[in-house]
Design a protein around this motif. Structure first.
Motif, mmCIF file in Angstrom:
data_model
loop_
_atom_site.group_PDB
_atom_site.id
_atom_site.type_symbol
_atom_site.label_atom_id
_atom_site.label_comp_id
_atom_site.label_asym_id
_atom_site.label_seq_id
_atom_site.Cartn_x
_atom_site.Cartn_y
_atom_site.Cartn_z
ATOM 1 N N HIS A 78 21.137 32.894 83.703
ATOM 2 C CA HIS A 78 20.938 31.605 84.387
ATOM 3 C C HIS A 78 19.563 31.634 85.027
ATOM 4 C CE1 HIS A 78 22.840 34.492 87.072
ATOM 5 N NE2 HIS A 78 22.204 33.899 88.065
ATOM 6 N N GLU A 80 17.109 32.022 87.502
ATOM 7 C CA GLU A 80 16.676 32.534 88.802
ATOM 8 C C GLU A 80 15.558 33.523 88.494
ATOM 9 O OE1 GLU A 80 20.620 32.350 91.662
ATOM 10 O OE2 GLU A 80 20.389 34.114 90.422
ATOM 11 N N GLU A 83 16.266 36.767 86.691
ATOM 12 C CA GLU A 83 16.649 36.582 85.290
ATOM 13 C C GLU A 83 15.464 36.183 84.401
ATOM 14 O OE1 GLU A 83 18.664 35.643 87.757
ATOM 15 O OE2 GLU A 83 20.540 36.668 87.279
ATOM 16 N N HIS A 144 27.695 31.866 89.314
ATOM 17 C CA HIS A 144 26.985 30.730 89.912
ATOM 18 C C HIS A 144 25.979 30.153 88.923
ATOM 19 C CE1 HIS A 144 24.763 34.420 91.423
ATOM 20 N NE2 HIS A 144 23.851 33.840 90.682
ATOM 21 N N ASP A 163 25.404 38.423 86.632
ATOM 22 C CA ASP A 163 25.685 38.721 88.036
ATOM 23 C C ASP A 163 27.155 39.042 88.323
ATOM 24 O OD1 ASP A 163 23.056 38.435 88.771
ATOM 25 O OD2 ASP A 163 23.262 36.372 89.463
HETATM 26 FE FE LIG Z 1 22.129 34.945 89.983
#
Ligand SMILES: [Fe+2]
Ligand SMILES: [Fe+2]
Length: 250
Positions: A78, A80, A83, A144, A163
């Motif tokens: 995702h 962030e 990542e 998330h 995560d």
């Molecule tokens: Fe994360």
């Protein structure tokens, strides 16, 4: 093995042809680890770029396994910084690589952020990177990010689970056969990194159905063992709830 004494970065093969690149950072008491996974095959794939500020050390680590320019796929769970932060730096070093993520991630972030068009995988989509097939699963909000997805290597049954099962600490083995749920629940007690989505149990059961034998966590040790059982235990734990707000906002 440790490849850089200064940063403590290490590279270890945690499943056949799957290398965990781990750099500890002092971002919280007790430390915290950031992992990228490099999958060696005809079309080598990197899952998680690491922070942009870690680019030079991640590059050094990749080059210990293979010349970076061989990379053909660079993606993450995702959007962030841990990542995707170093994506464009890596794309410069490996210009034949294609950035990838989930369809929503490409729409919302990747195609704006990435210097080259990104590939968005559909839920359940499979693709070959040489001798092995990869399967992409869309896992919105688990733990998330509505762009969240997870990658599964069908040949080694390794779930690159992002995560999920995040463990705090800096000095842990690259791979462990001891359960990692207790440690990740400790982390969740400190910082509630779950989105509390209504579909969480269904998504975790779907992941358990893959019967992974390795859980390649982005933070902490990789877990080798009955991945399905641990995913179901996580689902049960989340369903029970702890009734307490996380320490960070208590
Ligand atoms: Fe994360
Ligand atoms: Fe992360």
């Amino acid at each position: 093995m440790i490849i850089n004494q200064k940063t403590g970065t290490r590279v270890d093969e945690v499943a056949a042809g799957i290398y965990r690149i781990c750099t500890p950072l002092d971002v919280m008491p007790g430390g915290f680890t950031f992992n990228s996974y490099l999958i060696a095959d005809d079309e080598p794939l990197l899952f998680h770029t690491g922070y942009r500020k870690l680019f030079s050390i991640t590059l050094e680590a990749i080059n210990k396994v293979m010349p970076v320019e061989k990379l053909r796929w660079i993606g993450g769970s995702h959007f962030e910084s841990d990542e995707y932060g170093a994506l464009n730096n890596l794309m410069e070093a490996a210009p034949d690589a294609t950035p990838f993520g989930t369809e929503i991630g490409v729409l919302t972030s990747l195609n704006d952020f990435a210097a080259q068009p990104a590939r968005g995988f559909k839920d359940g989509e499979e693709f070959a990177i040489g001798s092995r097939r990869m399967k992409w699963l869309y896992t919105p909000h688990v733990p998330h990010g509505w762009d969240c997805g997870i990658l599964f290597d069908l040949s080694t049954k390794t779930l690159l689970c992002g995560d999920l099962f995040t463990q705090p600490g800096a000095n842990m083995p690259p791979v462990t056969e001891s359960e990692v749920l207790t440690a990740s629940e400790g982390m969740r007690g400190m910082m509630d990194y779950y989105a509390h989505a209504t579909s969480t149990a269904i998504i975790l059961e779907r992941l358990a159905g893959l019967r992974p034998s390795t859980l390649a966590c982005q933070h902490g040790s990789a877990y080798r063992g009955d991945g399905a059982a641990l995913l179901r235990e996580l689902a049960d734990t989340l369903a029970r709830g702890n009734g307490e707000p996380p320490a960070a906002i208590a």
